[in-house]
Design an enzyme around this catalytic site. Structure first.
Site, PDB file in Angstrom:
ATOM      1  CB  CYS A 147      31.389  46.798  22.638  1.00 24.05           C
ATOM      2  SG  CYS A 147      30.140  45.712  22.013  1.00 24.05           S
ATOM      3  CG  HIS A 294      30.564  47.677  26.721  1.00 22.23           C
ATOM      4  ND1 HIS A 294      29.559  48.385  26.103  1.00 22.23           N
ATOM      5  CD2 HIS A 294      30.493  46.402  26.241  1.00 22.23           C
ATOM      6  CE1 HIS A 294      28.906  47.576  25.281  1.00 22.23           C
ATOM      7  NE2 HIS A 294      29.450  46.369  25.349  1.00 22.23           N
ATOM      8  CG  ASN A 324      25.746  45.587  24.712  1.00 21.53           C
ATOM      9  OD1 ASN A 324      26.226  46.626  24.263  1.00 21.53           O
ATOM     10  ND2 ASN A 324      26.390  44.437  24.672  1.00 21.53           N
TER      11      ASN A 324
HETATM   12  N1  ACO Z   1      15.384  33.918  28.400  1.00 21.14           N
HETATM   13  C1  ACO Z   1      15.203  32.782  29.093  1.00 21.14           C
HETATM   14  N2  ACO Z   1      16.098  31.767  29.081  1.00 21.14           N
HETATM   15  C2  ACO Z   1      17.210  31.938  28.337  1.00 21.14           C
HETATM   16  C3  ACO Z   1      17.454  33.109  27.593  1.00 21.14           C
HETATM   17  C4  ACO Z   1      16.492  34.121  27.632  1.00 21.14           C
HETATM   18  N3  ACO Z   1      16.636  35.279  26.980  1.00 21.14           N
HETATM   19  N4  ACO Z   1      18.648  32.969  26.969  1.00 21.14           N
HETATM   20  C5  ACO Z   1      19.136  31.779  27.308  1.00 21.14           C
HETATM   21  N5  ACO Z   1      18.265  31.148  28.143  1.00 21.14           N
HETATM   22  C6  ACO Z   1      18.382  29.838  28.747  1.00 21.14           C
HETATM   23  C7  ACO Z   1      19.259  28.890  27.967  1.00 21.14           C
HETATM   24  O1  ACO Z   1      18.509  28.242  26.957  1.00 21.14           O
HETATM   25  C8  ACO Z   1      19.727  27.947  29.050  1.00 21.14           C
HETATM   26  O2  ACO Z   1      18.706  27.022  29.300  1.00 21.14           O
HETATM   27  P1  ACO Z   1      19.080  25.485  29.654  1.00 21.14           P
HETATM   28  O3  ACO Z   1      19.889  25.546  30.908  1.00 21.14           O
HETATM   29  O4  ACO Z   1      17.735  24.862  29.806  1.00 21.14           O
HETATM   30  O5  ACO Z   1      19.855  25.004  28.466  1.00 21.14           O
HETATM   31  C9  ACO Z   1      19.848  28.849  30.287  1.00 21.14           C
HETATM   32  O6  ACO Z   1      19.030  30.001  30.007  1.00 21.14           O
HETATM   33  C10 ACO Z   1      21.249  29.302  30.581  1.00 21.14           C
HETATM   34  O7  ACO Z   1      21.831  29.781  29.372  1.00 21.14           O
HETATM   35  P2  ACO Z   1      23.287  30.312  29.333  1.00 21.14           P
HETATM   36  O8  ACO Z   1      23.621  30.746  27.931  1.00 21.14           O
HETATM   37  O9  ACO Z   1      24.199  29.322  29.996  1.00 21.14           O
HETATM   38  O10 ACO Z   1      23.138  31.599  30.279  1.00 21.14           O
HETATM   39  P3  ACO Z   1      24.264  32.439  30.963  1.00 21.14           P
HETATM   40  O11 ACO Z   1      24.087  32.407  32.417  1.00 21.14           O
HETATM   41  O12 ACO Z   1      25.630  32.157  30.391  1.00 21.14           O
HETATM   42  O13 ACO Z   1      23.877  33.917  30.471  1.00 21.14           O
HETATM   43  C11 ACO Z   1      24.431  35.590  28.862  1.00 21.14           C
HETATM   44  C12 ACO Z   1      23.837  34.222  29.093  1.00 21.14           C
HETATM   45  C13 ACO Z   1      23.612  36.606  29.627  1.00 21.14           C
HETATM   46  C14 ACO Z   1      24.372  35.915  27.369  1.00 21.14           C
HETATM   47  C15 ACO Z   1      25.899  35.607  29.389  1.00 21.14           C
HETATM   48  O14 ACO Z   1      26.605  34.504  28.880  1.00 21.14           O
HETATM   49  C16 ACO Z   1      26.613  36.860  28.994  1.00 21.14           C
HETATM   50  O15 ACO Z   1      26.290  37.941  29.464  1.00 21.14           O
HETATM   51  N6  ACO Z   1      27.652  36.755  28.157  1.00 21.14           N
HETATM   52  C17 ACO Z   1      28.360  37.928  27.696  1.00 21.14           C
HETATM   53  C18 ACO Z   1      27.545  38.529  26.617  1.00 21.14           C
HETATM   54  C19 ACO Z   1      28.034  39.848  26.208  1.00 21.14           C
HETATM   55  O16 ACO Z   1      28.535  40.607  26.993  1.00 21.14           O
HETATM   56  N7  ACO Z   1      27.829  40.141  24.930  1.00 21.14           N
HETATM   57  C20 ACO Z   1      28.124  41.328  24.329  1.00 21.14           C
HETATM   58  C21 ACO Z   1      29.535  41.807  24.543  1.00 21.14           C
HETATM   59  S1  ACO Z   1      30.232  42.538  23.200  1.00 21.14           S
HETATM   60  C22 ACO Z   1      29.184  43.580  22.683  1.00 21.14           C
HETATM   61  O17 ACO Z   1      28.684  44.326  23.490  1.00 21.14           O
HETATM   62  C23 ACO Z   1      28.776  43.586  21.216  1.00 21.14           C
END
Ligand code: ACO
Length: 367
Positions: A147, A294, A324
Site C-alpha cells: 500500500c 492511504h 481500500n
Molecule cells: N462483519 C461482521 N463482523 C465481523 C467482520 C465483518 N466483516 N469481521 C470481523 N467481525 C467480527 C469478529 O468475528 C469479531 O467477533 P467476536 O467479537 O464475536 O469474536 C468482531 O467482529 C471484532 O473483530 P475484530 O477483528 O476484533 O475487529 P476490529 O475492531 O479489530 O476491526 C479491522 C477489524 C477493521 C480489520 C481492524 O482491525 C483494522 O482496520 N485493521 C487494520 C486493517 C488494515 O488497515 N488493513 C490493510 C492495511 S495494508 C493494506 O492496505 C494492504
C-alpha cells in the site's frame, strides 16, 4: 529545478458493490462495516480486467492532463472504466488517447506500485503498460511496497530524475485488483478491499526547489519494519511456498491479515510520519492544506488525527466509495481532489501511507 506533478488520472471499475449487497453473500452488515472501517462500497474489476488494464487507463488520463488535453465539460475522471456509456464519448476518448500517446513518447521512466501484478514477478506489470502506452524510451519497473507503493514510487522517481540530466519525465502509477486475490468467504478481509488505479506524471521543471516559491516534491519519509511481514501476507505461490505439481488448491491465493497488528502499526506509523515530515521541513500543520492518507480504515486516520490534534477536515477521505485500493488509494484520491479543483497552485499537500511489509512513508508536495 523542481520535480512537479503535472498530470493526474484514475480508473475505477464500473461494477460497484455496496455493503448491503455484500451482506447478502457473507455474514456481515452495512452497520458493522461502516462503524469499523468507514467503508460503504467498493468497485470490482470484471474477470477480463487485470492490474495493467486499470493502470493503462489511469496513465492515459494522467498523460493527457499533463499534455494539456481539454477535457469535455462535466468529465470528472470518475467511473469510465468498463462502462462504454459513461465518461468520455468515443470521439473524446480517441482524442484523449492521441494526446496521451504523444506525451507517452516523452516519458523516461514508468514506476508501478502494486501487490496484485498481472503475473507472479515476471514480467513486471510496468513493462506491459509501457508497451501499451507506446512509451518507447521509458525504463519500466514495478515497486513492491504494497500500500505504500505510490509513496515509494514518487520518491524513487524523483531520485532517478535528479540523478540524470537526461531524464525529464516519469509516470508513477498505483494499480490493484485485490478482489482477485482475497478470499471472499473470509469476512475479516473481504469487506475491506476494492479495485482501481491512479497515476501521476512527474516532471523536472525550472521551478524553485527551496525558498518561499518552492514547488513540487519537497521531501519524503520512507520506512519499513520487516518484523511485521506476516501481518499481511500472500502465503502461497512465491518461491518460499510454491504450488506443487498435482496439488489440489481449494482456494485461490488469499491475503491473510492480522487486523489488530496492522491497525496498531498503522496508527503509530501515520502519527510518526506526519510529525517527522513537519519537523524536517520546518513547517507547521497549519501550513498544510490537505493530508491525503492511504484509505485503509477511517478509524486509523481518526485515531492519528486525535493524537496529533489535527482536525478531521484536513484529511481527505474517499474510502466510503472505493474501500481500500492499496497502492492505488493515494493517487486516486489526489486525482479526485485535483479534478475537483481542490489542489491549488502553491498548496502544501501531505501524503501518508502504510501497508504490507510492513512499510510506511509520506511525501510533502507543493502543488
Ligand atoms: N462483519 C461482521 N463482523 C465481523 C467482520 C465483518 N466483516 N469481521 C470481523 N467481525 C467480527 C469478529 O468475528 C469479531 O467477533 P467476536 O467479537 O464475536 O469474536 C468482531 O467482529 C471484532 O473483530 P475484530 O477483528 O476484533 O475487529 P476490529 O475492531 O479489530 O476491526 C479491522 C477489524 C477493521 C480489520 C481492524 O482491525 C483494522 O482496520 N485493521 C487494520 C486493517 C488494515 O488497515 N488493513 C490493510 C492495511 S495494508 C493494506 O492496505 C494492504
Amino acid at each position: 529545478m523542481a520535480i512537479e506533478i503535472t498530470g493526474t488520472g484514475r480508473a475505477i471499475p464500473f461494477r460497484r458493490i455496496g455493503n448491503d449487497e455484500l451482506a447478502e453473500k457473507i455474514d456481515t452488515s452495512d452497520e458493522w462495516i461502516r462503524s469499523h472501517t468507514g467503508i460503504g462500497a467498493r468497485h470490482i474489476a470484471d474477470e477480463n480486467t487485470a492490474c495493467s488494464d486499470l493502470a493503462l487507463e489511469a496513465a492515459k488520463n494522467a498523460l493527457a492532463m499533463a499534455a494539456g488535453f481539454q477535457w469535455p465539460a462535466g468529465f470528472s475522471g470518475f467511473d469510465t472504466f468498463g462502462d462504454p456509456a459513461a465518461g468520455l464519448s468515443e470521439g473524446d476518448r480517441a482524442d484523449r488517447d492521441k494526446a496521451a500517446a504523444e506525451y507517452a513518447g516523452t516519458i523516461d521512466l514508468i514506476l508501478l506500485g502494486t501487490a496484485t501484478a498481472d503475473y507472479c514477478g515476471c514480467p513486471p506489470t510496468a513493462c506491459i503498460v509501457q508497451d501499451k502506452l507506446g512509451a518507447g524510451q521509458a525504463a519500466a519497473m514495478d515497486i513492491s511496497a504494497c500500500c505504500t507503493g505510490f509513496i515509494y514510487g514518487l520518491e524513487t522517481a524523483a531520485g532517478l530524475l535528479n540523478i540524470s540530466g537526461e531524464r525529464k519525465r516519469a509516470l508513477v502509477i498505483g494499480s490493484e485488483v485485490l478482489s482477485r486475490l482475497i478470499d471472499w468467504d473470509d469476512r475479516s478481509t473481504a469487506v475491506l478491499f476494492g479495485d482501481g488505479a491512479g497515476a501521476a506524471v512527474l516532471e523536472k521543471t525550472s521551478g524553485a526547489s527551496a525558498g518561499q516559491d518552492r514547488r513540487g516534491l519537497l521531501r519524503s519519509i520512507l520506512g519499513a519494519d520487516g518484523s511485521g511481514r506476516e501481518s499481511l501476507i500472500f502465503r502461497r505461490g512465491g518461491s518460499r511456498n510454491p504450488f506443487k505439481a498435482g496439488e489440489v488448491v481449494d482456494k485461490p491465493i488469499r491475503l491473510e491479515m492480522n487486523g489488530q497488528e496492522v491497525y496498531y502499526f498503522a496508527v503509530k506509523a501515520v502519527t510518526m510520519t506526519i510529525e517527522k515530515l513537519l519537523k524536517q521541513e520546518g513547517v507547521t500543520i497549519d501550513e498544510v492544506s490537505r493530508i491525503v492518507p492511504h484509505q485503509a480504515n477511517a478509524r486509523i486516520v481518526q485515531a492519528a488525527g486525535k493524537r496529533l490534534r489535527i482536525p478531521m477536515e484536513k484529511f481527505f477521505l474517499n474510502i466510503e466509495e472505493y474501500a481500500n485500493t492499496s497502492a492505488a488509494s493515494i493517487p486516486i484520491a489526489l486525482d479526485e481532489l485535483n479534478r475537483k479543483g481542490e489542489l491549488k497552485k502553491g498548496n502544501l499537500i501531505m501524503t501518508i501511507g502504510f501497508g504490507g511489509g510492513l512499510t510506511y512513508g509520506g511525501n510533502l508536495i507543493v502543488w
